[in-house]
Scaffold this motif. Structure first.
Motif, PDB file in Angstrom:
ATOM      1  N   PRO A 198       0.825  -1.210   0.000  1.00  0.00           N
ATOM      2  CA  PRO A 198       0.000   0.000   0.000  1.00  0.00           C
ATOM      3  C   PRO A 198       0.858   1.259   0.000  1.00  0.00           C
ATOM      4  CG  PRO A 198      -0.148  -1.142   2.112  1.00  0.00           C
ATOM      5  CD  PRO A 198       0.611  -2.040   1.193  1.00  0.00           C
ATOM      6  N   GLN A 199       0.343   2.306  -0.657  1.00  0.00           N
ATOM      7  CA  GLN A 199       1.103   3.553  -0.767  1.00  0.00           C
ATOM      8  C   GLN A 199       0.604   4.608   0.211  1.00  0.00           C
ATOM      9  OE1 GLN A 199       0.489   4.367  -4.927  1.00  0.00           O
ATOM     10  NE2 GLN A 199       2.174   3.040  -5.546  1.00  0.00           N
ATOM     11  N   GLY A 200      -0.336   4.229   1.080  1.00  0.00           N
ATOM     12  CA  GLY A 200      -0.766   5.165   2.117  1.00  0.00           C
ATOM     13  C   GLY A 200      -1.832   6.156   1.724  1.00  0.00           C
ATOM     14  N   ILE A 201      -2.493   5.961   0.592  1.00  0.00           N
ATOM     15  CA  ILE A 201      -3.566   6.892   0.238  1.00  0.00           C
ATOM     16  C   ILE A 201      -4.778   6.152  -0.350  1.00  0.00           C
ATOM     17  CG2 ILE A 201      -2.493   7.493  -1.993  1.00  0.00           C
ATOM     18  CD1 ILE A 201      -3.637  10.393  -1.438  1.00  0.00           C
ATOM     19  N   PHE A 202      -5.949   6.573   0.111  1.00  0.00           N
ATOM     20  CA  PHE A 202      -7.209   5.876  -0.167  1.00  0.00           C
ATOM     21  C   PHE A 202      -8.299   6.922  -0.332  1.00  0.00           C
ATOM     22  CE2 PHE A 202      -4.389   3.631   2.631  1.00  0.00           C
ATOM     23  CZ  PHE A 202      -4.341   2.354   2.111  1.00  0.00           C
ATOM     24  N   ALA A 203      -9.260   6.662  -1.202  1.00  0.00           N
ATOM     25  CA  ALA A 203     -10.349   7.635  -1.346  1.00  0.00           C
ATOM     26  C   ALA A 203     -11.699   6.950  -1.481  1.00  0.00           C
ATOM     27  CB  ALA A 203     -10.099   8.518  -2.565  1.00  0.00           C
ATOM     28  N   ILE A 204     -12.709   7.611  -0.918  1.00  0.00           N
ATOM     29  CA  ILE A 204     -14.096   7.227  -1.198  1.00  0.00           C
ATOM     30  C   ILE A 204     -14.599   8.225  -2.239  1.00  0.00           C
ATOM     31  CG2 ILE A 204     -16.442   7.096  -0.272  1.00  0.00           C
ATOM     32  CD1 ILE A 204     -15.297   6.226   2.392  1.00  0.00           C
ATOM     33  N   CYS A 205     -15.083   7.720  -3.359  1.00  0.00           N
ATOM     34  CA  CYS A 205     -15.465   8.586  -4.481  1.00  0.00           C
ATOM     35  C   CYS A 205     -16.930   8.415  -4.842  1.00  0.00           C
ATOM     36  CB  CYS A 205     -14.662   8.215  -5.726  1.00  0.00           C
ATOM     37  SG  CYS A 205     -12.892   8.164  -5.477  1.00  0.00           S
ATOM     38  N   SER A 206     -17.492   9.470  -5.413  1.00  0.00           N
ATOM     39  CA  SER A 206     -18.854   9.390  -5.937  1.00  0.00           C
ATOM     40  C   SER A 206     -18.838   8.778  -7.322  1.00  0.00           C
ATOM     41  CB  SER A 206     -19.452  10.790  -6.062  1.00  0.00           C
ATOM     42  OG  SER A 206     -20.049  11.147  -4.865  1.00  0.00           O
ATOM     43  N   MET A 207     -19.772   7.887  -7.572  1.00  0.00           N
ATOM     44  CA  MET A 207     -19.866   7.305  -8.907  1.00  0.00           C
ATOM     45  C   MET A 207     -20.170   8.405  -9.906  1.00  0.00           C
ATOM     46  SD  MET A 207     -21.950   3.751  -8.511  1.00  0.00           S
ATOM     47  CE  MET A 207     -21.286   2.395  -7.513  1.00  0.00           C
ATOM     48  N   LEU A 208     -19.473   8.326 -11.012  1.00  0.00           N
ATOM     49  CA  LEU A 208     -19.701   9.290 -12.072  1.00  0.00           C
ATOM     50  C   LEU A 208     -20.650   8.615 -13.047  1.00  0.00           C
ATOM     51  CD1 LEU A 208     -18.340  12.040 -12.951  1.00  0.00           C
ATOM     52  CD2 LEU A 208     -16.915  10.650 -14.440  1.00  0.00           C
ATOM     53  N   ASP A 209     -21.600   9.365 -13.546  1.00  0.00           N
ATOM     54  CA  ASP A 209     -22.486   8.757 -14.520  1.00  0.00           C
ATOM     55  C   ASP A 209     -21.785   8.749 -15.869  1.00  0.00           C
ATOM     56  OD1 ASP A 209     -24.487   7.602 -15.800  1.00  0.00           O
ATOM     57  OD2 ASP A 209     -25.969   9.176 -15.484  1.00  0.00           O
ATOM     58  N   LYS A 210     -21.282   7.587 -16.226  1.00  0.00           N
ATOM     59  CA  LYS A 210     -20.486   7.477 -17.449  1.00  0.00           C
ATOM     60  C   LYS A 210     -21.303   6.892 -18.596  1.00  0.00           C
ATOM     61  CE  LYS A 210     -16.594   5.624 -16.866  1.00  0.00           C
ATOM     62  NZ  LYS A 210     -15.938   6.742 -17.511  1.00  0.00           N
ATOM     63  N   THR A 211     -22.571   6.713 -18.312  1.00  0.00           N
ATOM     64  CA  THR A 211     -23.427   6.074 -19.303  1.00  0.00           C
ATOM     65  C   THR A 211     -23.537   6.927 -20.556  1.00  0.00           C
ATOM     66  OG1 THR A 211     -24.693   4.791 -17.770  1.00  0.00           O
ATOM     67  CG2 THR A 211     -25.846   5.494 -19.753  1.00  0.00           C
TER      68      THR A 211
END
Lengths: 261, 261
Positions: free
Chosen positions: A92-105
């Protein structure tokens, strides 16, 4: 920066749950990303980072490189215990994120008009799905279609395997494969079913139509009979070696390469 | 059939050590294989199975399919505790073997004469190495050359990724890359260094010589400058997408496909 020291912290638990559960990701419309490069790619491609967890050493090492990201997102300092708990990689590189799904449809209409698309039908291996999305971008395909039964593209292993291509490629998820194929047929889109069948059209003798969709089937079983029958062109890779021993992502790679070159 | 019930059994420990240590494999000239299909492939391709460990349920289920194998090899029944200890897969199938290394080396002279070979220089990812060996067999390449620094082909993940192609393909391991390239050059073999370089020869404009070796470099760094300089033809994949985002095994797949078709 606020610190999170307890493994029982609500957001730590949330991160773990989002990493492991597809249905939870869909319910919350959130997903997780790990590692410097992927989080940067997400950030640069307009994915909203709801929350970033960073270890002290990563924060210090990357303070310049990730300056803008650290300034504009909601960051929390985490201990190395928490890093170990939430990481899904060996180093692990020590960085993590919780992201919002992007509507890629994208709309199906786009396909009628023009373009080359790859459609993954019931693929189960997250590594294969990630690699195929990455290769599709590399060779210049216009978009990806995934059946609902295919490994979802917010799966952490798909994101890693795609090296961030999932953040950039248009992706459409469909429920009714045969209805979708009927629809394409009515709109003069050619659908190429990749099969292991000596009697099918030889890839090297094929010209791809300006609107083309290439279908790749499940790793073990390939495409089902009814899906093949519903495509306009069954297509096969003929070669002097043992074609049956190509895996799904290698077959997809060769097919997409020939389609795009 | 003799039973092994203790995790401290000498052969159980030997299996684990052989699975994890390259130097121990080389010292003992032994390696390990897991799963029905791979052990069958090894058996059918003349690999000597020194010892087979099988769970009761696998033995009962496969008694017909593996009849000859069970009759002619040294089999031990193991408990599911031992299965868990020695397995390296998520869903073990209850069968494991310790095998003798087969001398698969071919003489360099073979290359001078005729043939298409792929040479992996310093590849570190066992999955990539396995996939490339598998694809090389699928497209009909004549053999594989690995530098000593490349992940060894008796690594369990390479064997799994290759789906048994390692048991069938001729494989040569070399120590001195530049000495080897000099040698090939003196014998009129063309060496194609795959590079990300717009000025290099375009793959699609290339005719491959009857004696050709394709070099694939390390996942992160590609081929080193001195190796590229020592090859007869630097070669590159030009395409409209983002070529730099092809991974090592996908690039190798496209290059080998074009070389062989």
């Amino acid at each position: 920066m606020e610190q999170i020291t307890s493994k029982e912290n609500r957001w730590v638990k949330e991160y773990v749950k989002l990493s492991h559960s597809k249905s939870y990701r869909e319910e919350k419309r959130l997903f997780t990303v790990e590692s410097v490069k992927l989080i940067q790619e997400a950030f640069e491609n307009g994915i909203k980072l709801e929350m970033v967890f960073v270890t002290k050493s990563c924060y210090e090492k990357k303070s310049q490189e990730l300056e803008k990201l650290f300034q504009t997102t909601n960051c929390y300092m985490i201990s190395s215990d928490i890093e170990k708990k939430i990481s899904q990689t060996m180093s692990p590189q020590g960085i993590f994120a919780i992201c919002s799904m992007l509507d890629k449809t994208f709309s199906v209409d786009t396909i009628y008009h023009k373009g080359k698309y790859v459609m993954l039908v019931d693929l189960q291996d997250s590594g294969n799905v990630g690699t195929i999305i990455r290769t599709a971008e590399a060779v210049g395909m216009d978009g990806i279609i995934l059946t609902r039964s295919t490994c979802d593209y917010f799966n952490p292993k798909v994101i890693r395997g795609s090296m961030g291509s999932v953040f950039r490629m248009p992706i459409l998820v469909i429920d009714d494969v045969n209805g979708f194929l009927d629809n394409l047929k009515e709109n003069n889109v050619k659908t190429y079913a990749s099969v292991l069948d000596e009697t099918a059209q030889d890839l090297l003798q094929s010209e791809f139509a300006s609107s083309s969709v290439l279908l790749i089937g499940n790793e073990g079983n390939g495409l089902s009979e009814d899906v093949i029958a519903n495509c306009t062109n069954p297509i096969t890779i003929k070669m002097r070696g043992k074609a049956e021993s190509l895996n799904a992502s290698m077959a997809a790679c060769i097919l997409m390469w020939e389609m795009m070159k």
